[in-house]
Design a protein around this motif. Structure first.
Motif, PDB file in Angstrom:
ATOM      1  N   ALA A 152       0.802  -1.066  -0.199  1.00  0.00           N
ATOM      2  CA  ALA A 152      -0.089  -0.170   0.044  1.00  0.00           C
ATOM      3  C   ALA A 152       0.809   1.271   0.111  1.00  0.00           C
ATOM      4  CB  ALA A 152      -0.884   0.006   1.172  1.00  0.00           C
ATOM      5  N   ARG A 153       0.180   2.311  -0.635  1.00  0.00           N
ATOM      6  CA  ARG A 153       0.951   3.626  -0.346  1.00  0.00           C
ATOM      7  C   ARG A 153       1.048   4.018   0.977  1.00  0.00           C
ATOM      8  NH1 ARG A 153      -1.701   8.267  -0.185  1.00  0.00           N
ATOM      9  NH2 ARG A 153      -3.527   7.746  -0.555  1.00  0.00           N
ATOM     10  N   ALA A 154       2.325   4.694   1.110  1.00  0.00           N
ATOM     11  CA  ALA A 154       2.516   5.230   2.540  1.00  0.00           C
ATOM     12  C   ALA A 154       1.634   6.168   3.017  1.00  0.00           C
ATOM     13  CB  ALA A 154       3.717   5.679   2.784  1.00  0.00           C
ATOM     14  N   ALA A 155       1.265   6.042   4.238  1.00  0.00           N
ATOM     15  CA  ALA A 155       0.189   7.068   4.938  1.00  0.00           C
ATOM     16  C   ALA A 155       0.455   8.444   4.775  1.00  0.00           C
ATOM     17  CB  ALA A 155      -0.248   6.533   6.315  1.00  0.00           C
ATOM     18  N   ASN A 156       1.818   8.906   4.762  1.00  0.00           N
ATOM     19  CA  ASN A 156       2.353  10.116   4.723  1.00  0.00           C
ATOM     20  C   ASN A 156       2.635  10.672   3.233  1.00  0.00           C
ATOM     21  OD1 ASN A 156       4.669   8.641   4.206  1.00  0.00           O
ATOM     22  ND2 ASN A 156       5.995   9.890   5.467  1.00  0.00           N
ATOM     23  N   VAL A 157       2.357   9.893   2.273  1.00  0.00           N
ATOM     24  CA  VAL A 157       2.512  10.254   0.801  1.00  0.00           C
ATOM     25  C   VAL A 157       1.032  10.651   0.305  1.00  0.00           C
ATOM     26  CG1 VAL A 157       3.237   9.318  -1.339  1.00  0.00           C
ATOM     27  CG2 VAL A 157       4.587   8.913   0.552  1.00  0.00           C
ATOM     28  N   LYS A 158       0.573  11.775   0.007  1.00  0.00           N
ATOM     29  CA  LYS A 158      -0.451  12.161  -0.641  1.00  0.00           C
ATOM     30  C   LYS A 158      -0.626  12.211  -2.030  1.00  0.00           C
ATOM     31  CE  LYS A 158      -1.874  14.869   3.392  1.00  0.00           C
ATOM     32  NZ  LYS A 158      -2.817  13.679   3.941  1.00  0.00           N
ATOM     33  N   ASP A 159       0.646  12.683  -2.549  1.00  0.00           N
ATOM     34  CA  ASP A 159       0.627  12.757  -4.175  1.00  0.00           C
ATOM     35  C   ASP A 159       1.740  11.866  -4.587  1.00  0.00           C
ATOM     36  OD1 ASP A 159      -1.577  14.746  -4.469  1.00  0.00           O
ATOM     37  OD2 ASP A 159      -0.006  16.246  -3.750  1.00  0.00           O
ATOM     38  N   GLU A 160       1.373  10.651  -4.987  1.00  0.00           N
ATOM     39  CA  GLU A 160       2.430   9.823  -5.257  1.00  0.00           C
ATOM     40  C   GLU A 160       2.872   9.841  -6.765  1.00  0.00           C
ATOM     41  OE1 GLU A 160       2.654   4.963  -4.502  1.00  0.00           O
ATOM     42  OE2 GLU A 160       0.985   5.678  -5.834  1.00  0.00           O
ATOM     43  N   THR A 161       4.399   9.917  -6.804  1.00  0.00           N
ATOM     44  CA  THR A 161       5.018  10.023  -8.095  1.00  0.00           C
ATOM     45  C   THR A 161       5.106   8.601  -9.062  1.00  0.00           C
ATOM     46  OG1 THR A 161       7.286   9.333  -7.328  1.00  0.00           O
ATOM     47  CG2 THR A 161       6.668  11.744  -7.243  1.00  0.00           C
ATOM     48  N   GLN A 162       5.293   8.881 -10.182  1.00  0.00           N
ATOM     49  CA  GLN A 162       4.979   7.840 -10.857  1.00  0.00           C
ATOM     50  C   GLN A 162       6.383   6.685 -10.618  1.00  0.00           C
ATOM     51  OE1 GLN A 162       2.928   6.603 -13.601  1.00  0.00           O
ATOM     52  NE2 GLN A 162       1.765   8.287 -12.868  1.00  0.00           N
ATOM     53  N   ALA A 163       7.346   7.168 -10.216  1.00  0.00           N
ATOM     54  CA  ALA A 163       8.562   6.298  -9.972  1.00  0.00           C
ATOM     55  C   ALA A 163       8.044   5.608  -8.636  1.00  0.00           C
ATOM     56  CB  ALA A 163       9.537   7.141  -9.596  1.00  0.00           C
ATOM     57  N   GLN A 164       7.176   6.270  -7.573  1.00  0.00           N
ATOM     58  CA  GLN A 164       6.706   5.583  -6.247  1.00  0.00           C
ATOM     59  C   GLN A 164       5.810   4.454  -6.746  1.00  0.00           C
ATOM     60  OE1 GLN A 164       5.577   9.214  -4.338  1.00  0.00           O
ATOM     61  NE2 GLN A 164       7.187   9.064  -2.916  1.00  0.00           N
ATOM     62  N   LEU A 165       4.880   4.798  -7.616  1.00  0.00           N
ATOM     63  CA  LEU A 165       3.901   3.660  -8.034  1.00  0.00           C
ATOM     64  C   LEU A 165       4.461   2.327  -8.766  1.00  0.00           C
ATOM     65  CD1 LEU A 165       1.111   2.997  -8.596  1.00  0.00           C
ATOM     66  CD2 LEU A 165       0.999   4.201 -10.683  1.00  0.00           C
TER      67      LEU A 165
END
Length: 263
Positions: A152-165
Motif C-alpha cells: 500500500a501507499r505510505a500514509a504520509n504520501v498524498k501525491d504519489e509520483t510515477q516512480a513511487q507507483l
C-alpha cells in the motif's frame, strides 16, 4: 444442492467466479484451486473470497500427462464463435449450495435468490509470448498457490509520483495468479467506502489513511485481502463505483427486481 444450466448468447473471455456457496462447473470454477494433488485447496485467499469450504472447484488442466509448470504449459480452454453472423452460445452451469426458489412476488419472507453472471475482457495487445514478457497485470492462473503481493501507499504520501507507483507495482509476482488487476485493488484500498451501504452491527475500522476504505465491509470488517478482489465491489450489487466487470444476466425469482437491474 441445486444445479442450474443456462444458455447465454455471448462470447465470454472470462466468466466471473462465484461467491457465497456457489460452485462453477462450466466454464470450470477454481474455488481458489490451481494444481493441488489433494481434495482440499491449499490457499482459500489465493484469488477471491468464494465463501466456500476447502473442497470443491477444479484444478487448471494439463495439456499432457506431465504436470504443467506455469501459464505457458497449462491447458487453455478454447471457445469458438459460430461465425461472422448469428449467435454463439455458451452453456453456463453452476451449483448453489443453499438453493433458490420458493419466493413468490406475493410473499417476500421465503428464500430470496439472485444470481448475477458477469464477465471481464482484456486488451488484445496485452498478449504475451514468453513467461518473462507478459505485463504484470495480465490475467493468469499463476504457477503456484501463493497470493500475489500488494504494497500500500505510505500514509504520509498524498501525491504519489510515477516512480513511487512503479516501485510498488514491481512487487507483483509473475508466477502468481492475477484475476483482477493490482491497480483495481489499489484504488479500492484508497477509496473511502460508501457509508450508505448496509453494515448491520459490524464496527468497520479505519485504515492507514485515517478513514474506512472500500476494503472494509459487513462481511469483511477486518479488511482482509483475497487476491486483488475489491471487497466492497464483491459484497454489494449493483456496485456504485466503476468496475472492470460487465453484467451478462441477472437471474431473479422476483420479477419486480428486473426494472432496477436494467437501469
Amino acid at each position: 444442492m441445486y444445479t442450474f444450466v443456462g444458455r447465454l448468447l455471448v462470447v465470454l473471455l472470462l466468466v466471473r467466479s462465484c461467491w457465497s456457496d456457489c460452485y462453477m462447473h462450466n466454464p470450470r470454477g477454481s474455488n481458489n484451486r490451481l494444481n493441488e494433488r489433494s481434495a482440499n485447496r491449499n490457499n482459500g485467499n489465493r484469488v477471491f473470497d468464494s465463501q466456500n469450504n476447502n473442497r470443491g472447484g477444479y484444478n487448471v488442466g494439463d495439456p499432457s500427462t506431465a504436470a504443467n509448470t506455469g501459464d505457458l504449459s497449462q491447458f487453455n480452454m478454447k471457445y469458438f464463435q459460430s461465425g461472422s453472423a448469428g449467435n454463439s452460445e455458451l452453456e453456463v452451469e453452476w451449483t448453489n449450495q443453499h438453493g433458490c426458489g420458493g419466493n413468490e412476488d406475493s410473499d417476500p419472507h421465503k428464500l430470496n435468490c439472485n444470481m448475477v453472471v458477469q464477465y471481464m475482457c482484456q486488451d488484445q495487445e496485452e498478449s504475451y509470448q514468453t513467461a518473462n514478457a507478459f505485463p504484470v497485470n495480465y490475467l493468469r492462473n499463476g504457477a503456484n498457490t501463493q497470493t500475489n503481493n500488494y504494497n500500500a501507499r505510505a500514509a504520509n504520501v498524498k501525491d504519489e509520483t510515477q516512480a513511487q507507483l512503479a516501485n510498488r507495482m514491481a512487487n507483483i509476482q509473475k508466477d502468481r495468479v492475477v484475476h483482477e488487476s493490482w491497480m483495481n485493488y489499489d484504488r479500492c484500498y484508497v477509496r473511502e467506502r460508501n457509508r450508505g451501504l448496509f453494515t448491520a452491527d459490524q464496527n468497520l475500522r479505519n485504515g492507514r489513511y485515517g478513514y474506512s476504505s472500500a476494503i472494509y465491509t459487513r462481511q469483511n470488517p477486518q479488511g482482509n485481502r483475497r487476491g486483488y478482489e475489491c471487497p466492497e465491489e464483491r459484497d454489494y450489487y449493483p456496485y456504485w463505483h466503476p468496475t472492470p466487470w460487465t453484467d451478462v444476466a441477472v437471474l431473479t425469482d422476483n420479477v419486480t427486481h428486473c426494472e432496477q437491474h436494467m437501469k
